[in-house]
Scaffold this motif. Sequence first.
Motif, PDB file in Angstrom:
ATOM      1  N   ILE A  95      47.205  45.913  38.807  1.00  0.00           N
ATOM      2  CA  ILE A  95      46.552  44.680  38.380  1.00  0.00           C
ATOM      3  C   ILE A  95      45.083  44.693  38.767  1.00  0.00           C
ATOM      4  O   ILE A  95      44.200  44.428  37.942  1.00  0.00           O
ATOM      5  N   GLY A  96      44.816  44.979  40.032  1.00  0.00           N
ATOM      6  CA  GLY A  96      43.430  45.028  40.486  1.00  0.00           C
ATOM      7  C   GLY A  96      42.608  46.064  39.748  1.00  0.00           C
ATOM      8  O   GLY A  96      41.439  45.826  39.409  1.00  0.00           O
ATOM      9  N   ILE A  99      41.840  44.699  36.223  1.00  0.00           N
ATOM     10  CA  ILE A  99      40.847  43.630  36.305  1.00  0.00           C
ATOM     11  C   ILE A  99      39.453  44.217  36.460  1.00  0.00           C
ATOM     12  O   ILE A  99      38.501  43.794  35.791  1.00  0.00           O
ATOM     13  N   TRP A 108      41.984  36.480  40.521  1.00  0.00           N
ATOM     14  CA  TRP A 108      42.858  37.337  41.331  1.00  0.00           C
ATOM     15  C   TRP A 108      42.567  37.131  42.807  1.00  0.00           C
ATOM     16  O   TRP A 108      41.419  37.208  43.247  1.00  0.00           O
ATOM     17  N   ARG A 110      44.299  38.061  46.767  1.00  0.00           N
ATOM     18  CA  ARG A 110      45.320  38.727  47.585  1.00  0.00           C
ATOM     19  C   ARG A 110      45.886  37.752  48.612  1.00  0.00           C
ATOM     20  O   ARG A 110      45.218  36.832  49.069  1.00  0.00           O
ATOM     21  N   LEU A 168      47.239  35.107  40.548  1.00  0.00           N
ATOM     22  CA  LEU A 168      46.199  35.077  39.519  1.00  0.00           C
ATOM     23  C   LEU A 168      46.510  33.984  38.502  1.00  0.00           C
ATOM     24  O   LEU A 168      47.565  33.354  38.537  1.00  0.00           O
ATOM     25  N   TYR A 173      44.774  36.330  32.471  1.00  0.00           N
ATOM     26  CA  TYR A 173      45.056  37.762  32.586  1.00  0.00           C
ATOM     27  C   TYR A 173      45.614  38.307  31.273  1.00  0.00           C
ATOM     28  O   TYR A 173      45.200  39.385  30.814  1.00  0.00           O
TER      29      TYR A 173
END
Length: 414
Positions: A95-96, A99, A108, A110, A168, A173
């Motif tokens: 995902i990161g 992005i 996003w 953490r 997120l 997304y």
Amino acid sequence: VQRPPALAPLQGSVQADVLVVGGGFAGLSAALELAQRGLSVVLLEADRIGAGASGRNGGQAIVGYASGQGPFENQLGAPDAQRAWDLSVQAVELIGQRIATHGIDCDWQRGYLYVAESERKARALRHEYEDHSRRGVACEWVEGGDVGRFIHSPRYVAAFRENTSGHLHPLKYALGLARAAQAAGVRIFEHSAVTGLQRGSTLVARTSQGQVQARFGVLAGNCMLPEYGPQVAPEIAPRIMPVGTYIIGTAPLEPALCARLIPGNAAVCDNNFVLDYFRFSADRRMLFGGRVSYTTRTPADLQGVMARRMAQVFPELAGVPVEYVWGGFVDISMNRAPDFGRLGDNLYYLQGFSGHGVALTGLAGQLVAEAVAGQAGRFDLYARLQHRPFPGGALLRTPSLALGMLWYRMMDAL
């Protein structure tokens, strides 16, 4: 979220290397990965991009599986079970990466917090914490008065936090993945439900106004596939069940209140079978989810029930205005493990994410692209998992599951 104008529906006949059915996280991820490998891709979405679970979920991206490690260890053995766990961690990292690579603005963040509301649940949570730590996910355990370091609530007696998982804005997304896929050459058609699929060395998918011919296909419609085309994949539909889940969103809250209630701004879930999950949005709304429905009917007084549940967790939010209420269906498998596989030589399917789809769908898209490109090793790890249909057939499986859930709610209350 400001949606872009609707994409045109499919009209006439088109050809592609790969047909993808479903415009959620899994389908968009598969389409993007396939196009990046040089294949021509057509994606058909019955509604709008992200209209299903991908655009309206709680936005929590979590390591691991809803099933736990049990089905993997029992069926695949310890080494491949660990391999599956490591892949779930890679799913969050992916995902990161996406992005950053594609410039997707989706809030996003953490941080993830697992909480327990009784001593019995705390003992189970401790085992989960130890399992996470043993498998390489750095965690911090707290109990008793120390729980307030992570969450200011009288409800919880123990918790652990890890900073691999996160949260997120799911629709942002999904729309970002769609833009990336289009930039890579994927042709996306909205309002183009697949009503029939002819199998063979060449697949032919039909919609109300056109058709797609392709060498390979990826079915990523999950529990919505039977609604639009009952004969598209009848053999896999009985292995998943649509389950309703619901979320409320409050009015924006004061920054100091948000920082006091959840220091560190983690997403949170408890470890009940019928769980609560919640987090703050980027505009400081409490998004509080849970209260699943196994009958496909929306529960009565949903807003009131959810608001009272939220106030039990955070008494300071009692009476806070609720400005949004929404819900939708997720697809669960009998054992809560993901259900990936092939139908014949050239038709793949991705389903059974069971509430862990924000991260796992992205990984699934990558794995199926590898498989289509001839590198099926990681995909086949999941394809080896055995899945059973829900009992009761088309008429009885929903009431049977609802009855079973009453039992689990009673157990959660003990």
